[in-house]
Design a protein around this motif. Structure first.
Motif, PDB file in Angstrom:
ATOM      1  N   TRP A  36      39.105  38.128  38.803  1.00 42.81           N
ATOM      2  CA  TRP A  36      38.738  37.796  37.516  1.00 42.81           C
ATOM      3  C   TRP A  36      39.269  38.872  36.636  1.00 42.81           C
ATOM      4  CZ3 TRP A  36      36.156  41.725  35.398  1.00 42.81           C
ATOM      5  CH2 TRP A  36      35.759  42.910  36.146  1.00 42.81           C
ATOM      6  N   ARG A  91      37.065  34.624  33.049  1.00 42.93           N
ATOM      7  CA  ARG A  91      38.149  33.650  34.022  1.00 42.93           C
ATOM      8  C   ARG A  91      38.215  34.088  35.257  1.00 42.93           C
ATOM      9  NH1 ARG A  91      42.045  34.631  29.068  1.00 42.93           N
ATOM     10  NH2 ARG A  91      41.356  32.994  27.436  1.00 42.93           N
ATOM     11  N   GLY A 131      35.166  29.798  35.459  1.00 37.48           N
ATOM     12  CA  GLY A 131      34.564  30.931  34.511  1.00 37.48           C
ATOM     13  C   GLY A 131      33.741  30.285  33.433  1.00 37.48           C
TER      14      GLY A 131
END
Length: 146
Positions: free
Chosen positions: A72, A121, A132
């Motif tokens: 992420w 994201r 996300g």
């Protein structure tokens, strides 16, 4: 009990919970706490947030990365889409995460009072986008000042 993430959160007792599977908990079986779905929700606490009387300022950004997402990245933008702060990311796999935003930009300067877009994201192990979300963070006026 079953552990949700390899690395503990700031408050580690939230990293443990009842095992969801009938075969037992971690490390004896697949981790059911971190395995359900791939969608993620971003929780901002407090929101709005403001500088305290002692000058401290922080907002907790909480989310849980779920399989098949493995990594992420979180970025903060102003309402015109200009980058304000890159809070980074990791590739440690599924599990809960907790970040702190101190109300500063990438240069360490305090940001102005107002609204900011927090963009999360998420990516698969192969680097493909897998989802996300975004949330609106509001930085209020300093306490005691108008």
């Amino acid at each position: 009990l079953e552990r949700a993430a390899a690395l503990p959160l700031a408050d580690p007792h939230h990293n443990w919970g009842p095992a969801g599977g009938t075969a037992g908990g971690t490390p004896g079986c697949v981790n059911g706490r971190a395995a359900a779905g791939s969608a993620t929700e971003l929780d901002l606490r407090p929101n709005p947030f403001r500088r305290q009387a002692d000058g401290t300022l922080h907002q907790r950004l909480l989310f849980e990365l779920r399989e098949p997402c493995e990594s992420w990245r979180v970025e903060i933008f102003d309402l015109w889409g200009r980058p304000v702060r890159d809070l980074g990311g990791d590739a440690w796999g599924a599990g809960p995460r907790e970040l702190i935003w101190d109300g500063t930009d990438d240069g360490g300067r305090r940001v102005e009072t107002g609204a900011y877009v927090v963009l999360l994201r998420t990516y698969t192990a192969a680097g493909a986008a897998c989802g996300g979300c975004r949330s609106l963070s509001v930085l209020g006026t300093d306490r005691g000042r108008q």
